[in-house]
Motif scaffolding. Structure first.
Motif, PDB file in Angstrom:
ATOM      1  N   ASP A 149      -2.745   8.000   8.179  1.00  0.00           N
ATOM      2  CA  ASP A 149      -1.734   7.573   7.220  1.00  0.00           C
ATOM      3  C   ASP A 149      -0.436   7.240   7.957  1.00  0.00           C
ATOM      4  N   ARG A 184      -2.141   7.842  -7.139  1.00  0.00           N
ATOM      5  CA  ARG A 184      -3.550   7.442  -7.116  1.00  0.00           C
ATOM      6  C   ARG A 184      -4.396   8.392  -7.960  1.00  0.00           C
ATOM      7  N   SER A 234       0.818  -1.204   0.000  1.00  0.00           N
ATOM      8  CA  SER A 234       0.000   0.000   0.000  1.00  0.00           C
ATOM      9  C   SER A 234       0.852   1.256   0.000  1.00  0.00           C
ATOM     10  N   THR A 235       2.095   1.170   0.429  1.00  0.00           N
ATOM     11  CA  THR A 235       2.961   2.342   0.451  1.00  0.00           C
ATOM     12  C   THR A 235       3.963   2.323  -0.684  1.00  0.00           C
ATOM     13  N   ARG A 248       2.223   9.131  -3.169  1.00  0.00           N
ATOM     14  CA  ARG A 248       1.124   8.166  -3.220  1.00  0.00           C
ATOM     15  C   ARG A 248      -0.186   8.837  -3.616  1.00  0.00           C
ATOM     16  N   ARG A 249      -0.399  10.050  -3.145  1.00  0.00           N
ATOM     17  CA  ARG A 249      -1.593  10.793  -3.565  1.00  0.00           C
ATOM     18  C   ARG A 249      -1.557  11.057  -5.067  1.00  0.00           C
ATOM     19  N   ILE A 276       3.993  10.617   1.123  1.00  0.00           N
ATOM     20  CA  ILE A 276       2.538  10.742   1.144  1.00  0.00           C
ATOM     21  C   ILE A 276       2.047  11.506  -0.087  1.00  0.00           C
ATOM     22  N   LEU A 281      -8.246  14.121  -3.656  1.00  0.00           N
ATOM     23  CA  LEU A 281      -6.798  13.970  -3.720  1.00  0.00           C
ATOM     24  C   LEU A 281      -6.135  15.220  -4.291  1.00  0.00           C
ATOM     25  N   SER A 339      -6.137   3.095  -2.587  1.00  0.00           N
ATOM     26  CA  SER A 339      -6.684   4.299  -1.957  1.00  0.00           C
ATOM     27  C   SER A 339      -5.899   4.590  -0.687  1.00  0.00           C
ATOM     28  N   LEU A 340      -5.857   5.850  -0.322  1.00  0.00           N
ATOM     29  CA  LEU A 340      -5.123   6.244   0.873  1.00  0.00           C
ATOM     30  C   LEU A 340      -6.028   6.265   2.096  1.00  0.00           C
TER      31      LEU A 340
END
Length: 244
Positions: free
Chosen positions: A40, A100, A22-23, A96-97, A93, A198, A33-34
């Motif tokens: 987080d 996505r 996921s990371t 990842r945003r 972070i 996001l 999804s975050l």
């Protein structure tokens, strides 16, 4: 929580971050999804790191078994390492945003939507159809775009539909897009809602990430960092004096 306890908690977070898919969205076909901002792992890691820094710095300053130079060296290193880790957390972070959001954008029915494997001749035809639809859509007003979207939906005109939805998003006519997705494509509507969220988080202007500037902010430079050159010069002078 003592410094060792904080270090252990931080290491567990880091292990979870680096070991979980996921990371690490870059290698995944579908970036996950975050979680909520304050849940987080990177946000929690930054909070833990900030507390650990203060605790460890206080312990170093209170250690009377080492010299002032050793204290300054340890605190300077602690500060540099903490700042670097906070930057890494913040970049992770955001990465990842972004991953996505970019993936979601590719799923939305916007843009020409021309397949990559079409022949050059077909691409010319499809591009022409897109430009024609785009001109129709952008020549009208808000109400006209709503009419064109209804027309495209009724007759299955995917190119016109994509042109209308693209223009509406560009022009912030979100009511038209929301009404259409609610009636005809709820799954896309859910993705669109997440995409907007996001983008707002990435820009840093959403209520949910109001604490991020403080959480990921580098601690103020400690006085020991400025004192370190003087203490090192004093040690060198003392060593030279002792060697005479």
């Amino acid at each position: 929580m003592t410094a060792p306890d904080q270090d252990e908690a931080l290491q567990k977070l880091l292990q979870a971050l680096r070991g979980g898919s996921s990371t690490s969205p870059a290698g995944a076909a579908v970036p996950p999804s975050l979680p909520p901002v304050n849940e987080d792992p990177m946000y929690l890691g930054a909070e833990t790191l900030q507390r650990s820094y203060l605790t460890r710095a206080a312990e170093i300053r209170g250690n009377f078994d080492i010299t002032d130079l050793a204290k300054a060296q340890q605190i300077a290193k602690l500060w540099v390492d903490t700042c670097a880790q906070l930057v890494e957390f913040g970049e992770d972070i955001q990465a990842r945003r972004t991953a996505r959001a970019e993936w979601i954008e590719r799923q939305l029915p916007v843009g020409p939507g021309i397949p990559a494997d079409v022949s050059p001749a077909d691409r010319v035809v499809l591009n022409a159809a897109w430009r024609t639809a785009w001109e129709r859509v952008t020549a009208g007003d808000h109400k006209r775009r709503q009419q064109l979207l209804a027309e495209a939906t009724r007759f299955g005109d995917d190119t016109l539909k994509r042109a209308v939805l693209t223009a509406c998003l560009d022009l912030s006519e979100t009511d038209t897009v929301d009404e259409w997705t609610k009636s005809h494509d709820p799954a896309t509507g859910a993705l669109l809602t997440e995409w907007r969220y996001l983008r707002s988080l990435i820009a840093g202007d959403h209520f949910d990430n109001r604490w991020e500037p403080l959480t990921f902010r580098k601690p103020p430079k400690p006085g020991e960092v400025n004192e370190l050159p003087r203490l090192e010069r004093a040690r060198e002078a003392a060593q030279r004096g002792a060697g005479r």
